[in-house]
Design a protein around this motif. Structure first.
Motif, PDB file in Angstrom:
ATOM      1  N   VAL A   3      -3.858 -11.266 -11.075  1.00  0.00           N
ATOM      2  CA  VAL A   3      -4.154 -11.574  -9.680  1.00  0.00           C
ATOM      3  C   VAL A   3      -3.961 -10.300  -8.872  1.00  0.00           C
ATOM      4  O   VAL A   3      -2.838  -9.775  -8.769  1.00  0.00           O
ATOM      5  CB  VAL A   3      -3.249 -12.696  -9.144  1.00  0.00           C
ATOM      6  CG1 VAL A   3      -3.579 -12.989  -7.678  1.00  0.00           C
ATOM      7  CG2 VAL A   3      -3.415 -13.958  -9.986  1.00  0.00           C
ATOM      8  N   ASP A   4      -5.045  -9.798  -8.316  1.00  0.00           N
ATOM      9  CA  ASP A   4      -5.013  -8.533  -7.578  1.00  0.00           C
ATOM     10  C   ASP A   4      -4.442  -8.769  -6.179  1.00  0.00           C
ATOM     11  O   ASP A   4      -4.993  -9.548  -5.403  1.00  0.00           O
ATOM     12  CB  ASP A   4      -6.427  -7.962  -7.487  1.00  0.00           C
ATOM     13  CG  ASP A   4      -6.452  -6.545  -6.912  1.00  0.00           C
ATOM     14  OD1 ASP A   4      -5.376  -5.927  -6.816  1.00  0.00           O
ATOM     15  OD2 ASP A   4      -7.539  -6.075  -6.551  1.00  0.00           O
ATOM     16  N   LYS A   5      -3.329  -8.117  -5.872  1.00  0.00           N
ATOM     17  CA  LYS A   5      -2.708  -8.252  -4.555  1.00  0.00           C
ATOM     18  C   LYS A   5      -1.994  -6.954  -4.229  1.00  0.00           C
ATOM     19  O   LYS A   5      -1.310  -6.381  -5.089  1.00  0.00           O
ATOM     20  CB  LYS A   5      -1.708  -9.418  -4.558  1.00  0.00           C
ATOM     21  CG  LYS A   5      -1.248  -9.862  -3.163  1.00  0.00           C
ATOM     22  CD  LYS A   5      -0.402 -11.123  -3.275  1.00  0.00           C
ATOM     23  CE  LYS A   5       0.036 -11.637  -1.912  1.00  0.00           C
ATOM     24  NZ  LYS A   5      -1.087 -12.129  -1.097  1.00  0.00           N
ATOM     25  N   GLU A   6      -2.165  -6.489  -3.013  1.00  0.00           N
ATOM     26  CA  GLU A   6      -1.541  -5.232  -2.606  1.00  0.00           C
ATOM     27  C   GLU A   6      -0.061  -5.455  -2.335  1.00  0.00           C
ATOM     28  O   GLU A   6       0.339  -5.915  -1.265  1.00  0.00           O
ATOM     29  CB  GLU A   6      -2.244  -4.663  -1.372  1.00  0.00           C
ATOM     30  CG  GLU A   6      -3.615  -4.074  -1.661  1.00  0.00           C
ATOM     31  CD  GLU A   6      -3.549  -2.976  -2.717  1.00  0.00           C
ATOM     32  OE1 GLU A   6      -2.653  -2.123  -2.643  1.00  0.00           O
ATOM     33  OE2 GLU A   6      -4.396  -2.986  -3.638  1.00  0.00           O
ATOM     34  N   THR A   7       0.759  -5.183  -3.325  1.00  0.00           N
ATOM     35  CA  THR A   7       2.207  -5.328  -3.220  1.00  0.00           C
ATOM     36  C   THR A   7       2.879  -4.074  -3.767  1.00  0.00           C
ATOM     37  O   THR A   7       2.280  -3.307  -4.525  1.00  0.00           O
ATOM     38  CB  THR A   7       2.690  -6.552  -4.025  1.00  0.00           C
ATOM     39  OG1 THR A   7       2.256  -6.407  -5.382  1.00  0.00           O
ATOM     40  CG2 THR A   7       2.131  -7.851  -3.455  1.00  0.00           C
TER      41      THR A   7
END
Length: 448
Positions: free
Chosen positions: A265-269
């Motif tokens: 799951v691509d998420k900017e974290t």
């Protein structure tokens, strides 16, 4: 009415089935001046359909919004005046409304909880206002990478099965949920045979039963045969019940499958959240005591193998631990870690290696003994809480597990051997695994 003392003479644990089908189960703790009580509904988000998704959690909100005799403000003020605490929780297999109060305030609190559960207005105007509140709650959860990770894991491994659905459903489903669905849900599920009143504290069982009877006297007596109002038979011990899935009055539950593979799951974290998981054990599985020891040894605390290896020895993650979800007919067992995206594959490989080592090499006697000692201590300390005892009573009752005294349960834990731990780890490890991650890393994979 029929009353059974569940854990032997003088144990303080009793269950009474009322004519309405409500089960009242209590543990008397004579030295306490307080009581923790809860109304448990044998219905959770897994019992919903695509049309009714989110209704269980939505209804939990609505029952605090006013009854035929109390406004929402009066409900809040009554709870506040008792000086204790109150709340509710929706899970995948149950809903609970609970409170902790002084024994002297128990009649008022009991009456209030039953008034909320049985006689709430579920007002259409309040329903529309609360719709916006729940959508905001879901938006808040969507901003939490850990919540996203666990919900993504459930959705991936359980697929279209109801256990794969978020407890609160999606924003789109809540926006479209009709008011009449909540009314239908309440009418179908908030009925005597599907309700458990659990209590632990200083009040006697007989007094609690009288208070519940007074608050629920208007409920009808079920006419359908086979409800839990039946007496135990000569072949069935007094403390036993049908398994949860076999109780009439509830839609049949079907067991889920478990999808293996990888989901990124691509998420900017800043961190990469990782779950490496396999099918686990159902709630009442006979190996549940061995599982508790295996869980603690591998990833249950600071002295666990995962913590010592991933964090202390290699310095790759701040947080790493095991997790388990246990349902009536299914379970999950997995490892969670949060680390920098650059170190994510190394963490996955290291966690998998520790799991494999436990599955192939018998742990030392002293290591297992230390885990059992820690588990024994934490169990007994936890059971000094009336809330913990109330929850334990209700969960055992609703899952159909036999009642055991805390000392009997500890004896089962202390009987676990290193070979039993290795063998259970080997069975779990032999299953196909799932890897789900949330963060910016784009090339993680399951170990070979």
């Amino acid at each position: 009415m029929h009353t059974v003392e569940l854990q032997g003479e003088g144990s303080g644990v009793k269950r009474t089935v009322l004519p309405s089908g409500i089960r009242v189960i209590t543990e008397t703790m004579p030295t306490l001046a307080s009581e923790t009580v809860g109304i448990w509904v044998d219905s959770g988000s897994r019992d919903e359909t695509d049309r009714t998704a989110g209704s269980t959690h939505f209804l939990e909100h609505m029952l605090f919004k006013g009854t035929r005799t109390r406004t929402a403000r009066q409900i809040a003020e009554t709870f506040d005046r008792t000086g204790g605490e109150s709340n509710a929780a929706t899970a995948k297999e149950y809903t609970c409304y609970y409170s902790r109060c002084l024994v002297d305030d128990l009649p008022v609190v009991t009456q209030l909880l039953w008034d909320m559960v049985l006689d709430s207005l579920i007002d259409p105007a309040e329903f529309e206002r609360e719709r916006g509140v729940i959508i905001e709650e879901l938006a808040m959860d969507a901003d939490d990478p850990t919540d996203v990770l666990y919900e993504s894991f459930d959705s991936f491994v359980f697929g279209d099965h109801p256990l794969g659905r978020p407890i609160g459903a999606t924003k789109e489903q809540i926006a479209a949920l009709p008011h009449e669905v909540l009314l239908e849900h309440h009418a179908a599920n908030y009925i005597g045979p599907r309700l458990v009143f659990a209590a632990a504290g200083g009040q006697s069982h007989e007094a609690v039963v009288e208070q519940v009877l007074a608050a629920t006297a208007h409920l009808p007596v079920p006419q359908a045969p086979g409800h839990t109002t039946e007496q135990p038979t000569a072949e069935a011990p007094a403390g036993s019940r049908p398994l949860a899935g076999s109780r009439p009055g509830r839609p049949e539950r079907t067991a889920p499958g478990f999808r293996s593979g990888t989901l990124l799951v691509d998420k900017e974290t800043e961190q990469q959240g990782i779950i490496l998981g396999v099918p686990g054990l159902p709630e009442a599985h006979p190996d549940r005591f061995t599982f508790s020891v295996m869980y603690s040894l591998l990833g249950g605390g600071m002295s666990s193998r995962l913590f010592q290896s991933v964090r202390e020895e290699h310095g790759l993650a701040y947080s790493v631990h095991c997790f388990a979800s246990r349902y009536q007919d299914a379970g999950q067992f997995g490892i969670y870690a949060g680390c920098s995206p650059a170190q994510a594959q190394a963490v996955v490989d290291l966690c998998a290696a520790e799991f494999a080592r436990l599955a192939t090499q018998t742990p030392a006697e002293d290591e297992v003994a230390a885990v059992i000692a820690q588990a024994s201590g934490s169990t007994m300390l936890g059971l000094e809480s009336s809330a913990a005892r109330m929850n334990r009573l209700a969960r055992l009752e609703m899952s159909g597990q036999p009642f055991e005294s805390p000392m009997d349960a500890l004896a089962r834990v202390r009987a676990v051997t290193p070979e039993m731990v290795r063998d259970l780890a080997a069975r779990l490890h032999a299953q196909d695994a799932a890897l789900v991650t949330v963060g910016p890393a784009k090339s993680l994979h399951l170990p070979d």
